[in-house]
Design a protein around this motif. Structure first.
Motif, short mmCIF file in Angstrom:
data_model
loop_
_atom_site.label_atom_id
_atom_site.label_comp_id
_atom_site.label_asym_id
_atom_site.label_seq_id
_atom_site.Cartn_x
_atom_site.Cartn_y
_atom_site.Cartn_z
N SER A 142 0.85 -1.18 0.00
CA SER A 142 0.00 0.00 0.00
C SER A 142 0.89 1.24 0.00
O SER A 142 1.10 1.86 1.03
CB SER A 142 -0.90 -0.03 1.24
OG SER A 142 -1.76 1.08 1.23
N PRO A 143 1.43 1.61 -1.19
CA PRO A 143 2.45 2.66 -1.24
C PRO A 143 1.99 3.97 -0.61
O PRO A 143 2.77 4.66 0.03
CB PRO A 143 2.67 2.84 -2.75
CG PRO A 143 2.14 1.62 -3.39
CD PRO A 143 1.10 1.06 -2.50
N ARG A 144 0.73 4.30 -0.78
CA ARG A 144 0.29 5.59 -0.26
C ARG A 144 0.06 5.55 1.25
O ARG A 144 0.35 6.48 1.96
CB ARG A 144 -1.02 6.00 -0.94
CG ARG A 144 -0.82 6.61 -2.32
CD ARG A 144 -2.14 6.92 -2.94
NE ARG A 144 -3.01 5.74 -3.03
CZ ARG A 144 -4.09 5.52 -2.32
NH1 ARG A 144 -4.48 6.39 -1.43
NH2 ARG A 144 -4.81 4.42 -2.48
N VAL A 204 6.73 -11.04 11.16
CA VAL A 204 6.36 -9.79 10.48
C VAL A 204 7.61 -9.13 9.95
O VAL A 204 8.64 -9.11 10.62
CB VAL A 204 5.72 -8.78 11.48
CG1 VAL A 204 5.21 -7.54 10.75
CG2 VAL A 204 4.60 -9.42 12.27
N ALA A 205 7.53 -8.57 8.72
CA ALA A 205 8.61 -7.72 8.23
C ALA A 205 7.97 -6.56 7.47
O ALA A 205 6.96 -6.74 6.79
CB ALA A 205 9.53 -8.52 7.31
N THR A 206 8.51 -5.37 7.64
CA THR A 206 7.91 -4.22 6.94
C THR A 206 8.97 -3.58 6.06
O THR A 206 10.17 -3.62 6.33
CB THR A 206 7.41 -3.15 7.93
OG1 THR A 206 8.53 -2.69 8.68
CG2 THR A 206 6.37 -3.69 8.88
N SER A 207 8.48 -2.99 4.96
CA SER A 207 9.33 -2.11 4.17
C SER A 207 8.54 -0.82 4.02
O SER A 207 7.46 -0.70 4.59
CB SER A 207 9.61 -2.74 2.80
OG SER A 207 8.50 -2.52 1.96
N GLU A 208 9.05 0.09 3.22
CA GLU A 208 8.34 1.36 3.16
C GLU A 208 6.99 1.22 2.47
O GLU A 208 6.08 2.00 2.72
CB GLU A 208 9.21 2.37 2.42
CG GLU A 208 9.14 3.73 3.05
CD GLU A 208 10.30 4.58 2.59
OE1 GLU A 208 11.32 4.50 3.28
OE2 GLU A 208 10.18 5.27 1.58
N VAL A 209 6.87 0.25 1.60
CA VAL A 209 5.61 0.13 0.85
C VAL A 209 4.82 -1.14 1.14
O VAL A 209 3.72 -1.31 0.62
CB VAL A 209 5.84 0.22 -0.68
CG1 VAL A 209 6.27 1.62 -1.07
CG2 VAL A 209 6.84 -0.82 -1.12
#
Ligand code: ADP
Ligand code: ASP
Ligand code: MG
Length: 455
Positions: A323-325, A350-355
């Protein structure tokens, strides 16, 4: 007092039950409360019977009911002989299998298997084994008394994975179990099964839940120790079925043991540790085939090691929400995890990136509905048949080289995701489901083979 829980293989047949009786005989002075699983394999068969019957395959289901009945009756006579008391036990067990046959017929008529009827059926294994074990103990001269687990193990009504109600369990344990112990009796109850608060309808705690029953009873009665008797020498550095040269862990911390159980070490149900931690009760894992062994002691205090053990499991689903926005907007992660909570699905990694946010889940029961709700938050991709392998050690983050060694050992096998837990004691990689065993074997060799320690 102590709690002694015996798993399926420890009560699998007359010889195993006789060994169990000998183990309890050696502990009479310590006021044991005994928790037993179903005879090994019985729960799987009961679930198959329920599924078969609901699909309309009644003849096959009834044939399996008779197979289970015969097995229980044969072991009853092997343990108790053929006198009047043995006949009484055999007819009590037989009545349970009559009930099972009626339930199977009803399911064929309905053509639908609800979680509630599945629990009515899958609970019969522990209902039967506990009756058989009590009689066998009595035959061995032990003052055993049967306790119907459904009067003590009070839960909510989430059938097939009911949530225990600690206060109600503590009250019932003091009212029902404690007086028996005071009177010098040995209470014996089935694990895994319970009853819903208010309605009394039979529930179960989820597969492998007898360990959890034992720790709940232990916590309710403030036991000195909770002993989990199984078919291996204790908690090992990996599942010996995957890594034959896995070694015994003599002492391990609660937190490490809990991580290992959650990430695939089936020797303990993942929920077993929490009640023990709350009351500070040590948990001991022991081999009922070799009762002279020292087993594994799980306590707060444990030696600090960079790697204590490796665990793994397959059949994991990886979900990525892109969800880039919105990803960095306030409340996004909360909304996303609300979806998991609503669908009662717990997230392992869980792993997160900027998008994007990637998570793994083990229980895909509510996957379809979950994905529909996640789509409201972004693009969702789903990768089934993934697996996870975890390296657990309370000193994993102690500035050593564990991380680079782990990655070097995994080598060319594809890693889909990698996560170091916030506690720093668990490094988990997500791999293809069929690579779980090779990855476990490579990691075990890297950390535990002769000479590995020195590198
Ligand atoms: P029980 O019927 O006694 O509850 P389980 O089959 O549930 O026994 O658990 C014991 C099994 O757990 C062992 O036979 C072993 O294959 C598996 N296992 C997985 N990981 C580990 C580990 N780290 N240490 C020991 N056993 C493990
Ligand atoms: N008999 C149950 C099962 O097989 C519970 C247990 O053995 O712990 O899942
Ligand atoms: Mg088990």
């Amino acid at each position: 007092m102590i709690v002694c829980k015996f798993g399926g293989t420890s009560v699998g047949d007359a010889d195993a039950i006789a060994r169990t009786a000998a183990i309890i005989s050696a502990r009479v002075d310590r006021q044991p409360v005994v928790v037993v699983s179903a005879l090994g394999g019985a729960t799987n068969q009961l679930i198959q019977i329920a599924e078969q019957a609901a699909k309309g395959q009644l003849i096959g289901a009834l044939r399996a009911v008779e197979g289970l009945r015969d097995r229980h009756i044969v072991e009853t006579h092997r343990l108790l002989g053929n006198d009047a008391q043995a006949e009484d036990v055999a007819s009590e067990l037989s009545a349970m299998f009559d009930e099972l046959a009626s339930l199977a017929e009803a399911l064929t008529t309905l053509g639908d298997l609800t979680p509630r009827s599945l629990d009515a059926i899958s609970s019969l294994g522990e209902q039967a084994s506990s009756v058989l074990v009590v009689a066998a103990f009595a035959k061995h001269g032990l003052p055993a008394t049967h306790v119907d687990a459904r009067e003590v193990m009070i839960t909510d009504s989430q059938y097939t994975r009911a949530e225990p109600q600690a206060d109600a369990i503590a009250e019932a344990a003091h009212r029902i179990v404690m007086p028996l112990m005071r009177a010098g009796r040995i209470p014996v109850m089935g694990g895994f099964i319970g009853a819903a608060l208010g309605t009394g309808v039979t529930t179960t705690l989820g597969r492998g839940g007898s360990d959890y029953s034992a720790s709940l009873v232990g916590a309710a009665l403030q036991a000195e120790v909770i002993e989990i008797w199984t078919d291996v020498d204790g908690m090992l550095t990996a599942d010996p079925r995957v890594v034959p040269d896995a070694r015994l862990i003599h002492r391990i911390g609660f937190e490490e043991a809990s991580e290992l159980a959650s990430f695939g070490a089936k020797v303990l149900h993942p929920n077993t540790i929490a009640p023990a931690v709350m009351k500070g009760i040590p948990v001991c894992v022991l081999n009922s085939r070799r009762p002279e062994g020292t087993g594994t002691l799980i306590t707060f205090a444990a030696p600090r090691r960079s790697v204590t053990a490796i665990a793994g499991k397959s059949g994991v689903t990886l979900l990525r929400v892109r969800s880039p926005r919105m990803l960095l907007t306030e409340g996004f992660l909360r909304r996303m995890f609300d979806v998991f909570e609503r669908h009662r699905t717990s997230v392992d990694v869980v792993a997160t990136s900027e998008v994007s946010v990637s998570v793994t889940i083990d229980d895909a029961t509510n996957l379809e509905a979950l994905v529909i709700d996640l789509r409201a938050l972004g693009d969702v991709t789903m990768e089934r048949n993934r697996g996870i392998v975890s390296i657990v050690g309370n000193g994993l983050s102690d500035g050593g080289t564990s991380m680079s060694r782990a990655l070097a050992a995994i080598g060319d096998l594809r890693v889909h995701m990698l996560s170091l837990s916030s506690s720093g004691i668990n490094l988990t990689v997500v791999v293809d489901g069929q690579q779980v065993h090779p990855v476990m074997q490579r990691l075990h060799a890297a950390f535990f083979s002769a000479g590995a320690e020195a590198t």
